[in-house]
Design a protein around this motif. Sequence first.
Motif, mmCIF file in Angstrom:
data_model
loop_
_atom_site.group_PDB
_atom_site.id
_atom_site.type_symbol
_atom_site.label_atom_id
_atom_site.label_comp_id
_atom_site.label_asym_id
_atom_site.label_seq_id
_atom_site.Cartn_x
_atom_site.Cartn_y
_atom_site.Cartn_z
ATOM 1 N N ARG A 159 37.211 73.380 -11.092
ATOM 2 C CA ARG A 159 38.791 73.038 -9.887
ATOM 3 C C ARG A 159 37.713 73.819 -8.130
ATOM 4 O O ARG A 159 36.509 74.761 -8.556
ATOM 5 N N SER A 160 38.033 73.203 -7.333
ATOM 6 C CA SER A 160 37.708 73.887 -6.548
ATOM 7 C C SER A 160 38.886 73.737 -5.630
ATOM 8 O O SER A 160 39.806 73.224 -5.208
ATOM 9 N N LEU A 161 38.361 74.834 -4.097
ATOM 10 C CA LEU A 161 39.361 75.258 -3.077
ATOM 11 C C LEU A 161 38.218 74.864 -2.183
ATOM 12 O O LEU A 161 37.615 74.785 -1.893
ATOM 13 N N PHE A 162 39.052 73.566 -0.935
ATOM 14 C CA PHE A 162 39.055 73.495 0.673
ATOM 15 C C PHE A 162 40.044 74.467 1.343
ATOM 16 O O PHE A 162 40.821 73.615 1.578
ATOM 17 N N THR A 163 39.938 74.919 1.967
ATOM 18 C CA THR A 163 40.789 75.267 3.440
ATOM 19 C C THR A 163 39.885 75.632 4.802
ATOM 20 O O THR A 163 38.994 76.614 4.307
ATOM 21 N N THR A 164 40.899 75.562 5.736
ATOM 22 C CA THR A 164 40.138 75.268 7.030
ATOM 23 C C THR A 164 40.907 76.887 7.356
ATOM 24 O O THR A 164 40.380 77.505 8.895
ATOM 25 N N ASP A 165 41.445 77.995 6.281
ATOM 26 C CA ASP A 165 41.878 79.384 7.382
ATOM 27 C C ASP A 165 40.632 80.221 7.827
ATOM 28 O O ASP A 165 41.220 80.475 9.230
ATOM 29 N N ALA A 166 39.120 79.552 7.350
ATOM 30 C CA ALA A 166 38.479 80.182 7.912
ATOM 31 C C ALA A 166 37.559 80.403 9.148
ATOM 32 O O ALA A 166 36.646 80.557 9.336
ATOM 33 N N LEU A 167 38.181 79.014 9.637
ATOM 34 C CA LEU A 167 37.142 78.035 10.193
ATOM 35 C C LEU A 167 37.644 78.362 11.974
ATOM 36 O O LEU A 167 39.122 78.557 11.438
ATOM 37 N N PRO A 168 37.346 78.545 12.755
ATOM 38 C CA PRO A 168 37.646 78.623 14.013
ATOM 39 C C PRO A 168 38.904 77.854 14.418
ATOM 40 O O PRO A 168 38.042 76.870 13.918
ATOM 41 N N GLU A 169 39.951 77.903 15.139
ATOM 42 C CA GLU A 169 40.784 76.331 15.401
ATOM 43 C C GLU A 169 40.318 75.613 15.669
ATOM 44 O O GLU A 169 40.530 74.366 15.387
ATOM 45 N N ARG A 170 39.370 75.506 16.241
ATOM 46 C CA ARG A 170 38.966 74.250 17.897
ATOM 47 C C ARG A 170 38.005 73.108 16.400
ATOM 48 O O ARG A 170 38.094 72.297 16.490
ATOM 49 N N ASP A 171 37.138 73.656 15.236
ATOM 50 C CA ASP A 171 36.590 73.260 14.045
ATOM 51 C C ASP A 171 37.306 73.290 12.867
ATOM 52 O O ASP A 171 36.688 71.854 11.695
#
Length: 311
Positions: free
Chosen positions: A6-18
């Motif tokens: 199982r894996s998880l990808f989330t944009t939460d920790a990324l700067p909004e522009r990226d």
Amino acid sequence: MSLVSRSLFTTDALPERDRFDAWRTLFSAHTLDADPAGFAGRIETTQVGPMALRVMNAAPQGPARSRSQIRRDGQDGFILHLSRHAYSVETEHGVAEVPAGAVSLNDLSQPYRRSRVPETGSLILTLPRASVAALLPDEEALHGLILNGGAGRLLADHLRSLSAHSHAITTLDAGHIAQATLHMVAACARPSLETVERAGLPLEAARLRSAKQFLRGHLCTPLRIDAMAKALGMSRSQLYRLFEPEGGIARYLARQRLAAIRMALDDPLERRSIGEIGEVYGFGTGALLSRAFRQAYGVSPRDYRAAIGRG
């Protein structure tokens, strides 16, 4: 006993522009129609034997696969999509409306475009072609299929249950669960395939009649394939395919325009000149009209009008 991967990808920790760029890289097989501003997404993936089950929560997006992408990446297999929102899918067979809670099925080796909607707990199941073809030899006909009604609800319930218990699936059970899922997909899809096959010829004939009627109603306006396709709820390629027996859309339209011009020449109350009539129907010069009219009827429009005593 080990559990499946199982894996998880989330944009939460990324700067909004990226965030959108990172998300787009993750889905490189598709072009994504989305607003990069404020984009956020989260996707959990469980590998169950040869199939992958994903739970997606993301800002509104509309994935599309083009012919050039298909040639470039060579990705294959099938995608089942279960959304809580209604959306539309355009394939080379036309535009289909997918109700909320229905399962749509698309072939990664064929182009398609899905309208932009939020991904709210969407379930996405990817299946390898070989596994599907082993149960449904006519697997290419699955592209654009919508599984609704009793069979669709049964499959949707299975996908939801699979997602709810994905954390407990062991590597020992994964193969059996995948096989059972494939058999359920085949069982639910087969009646729809048979219905599509039975309806295919009458449906194509009805679409061609509608397209011809549209053209006959627009003889005096320039031909715009995109606008025509949108008005009829079809794709460009579907329109071209429908008119292949007619020699193509442009040739059919030219024949209809010439027939309308001949009817005008037959009308004893018609006072316009031949050039004026031709211009109304898209023949910008008298020479162009004369050549086309002679090819169609074996006589020039001037000689035709003279022969019926209206020269």
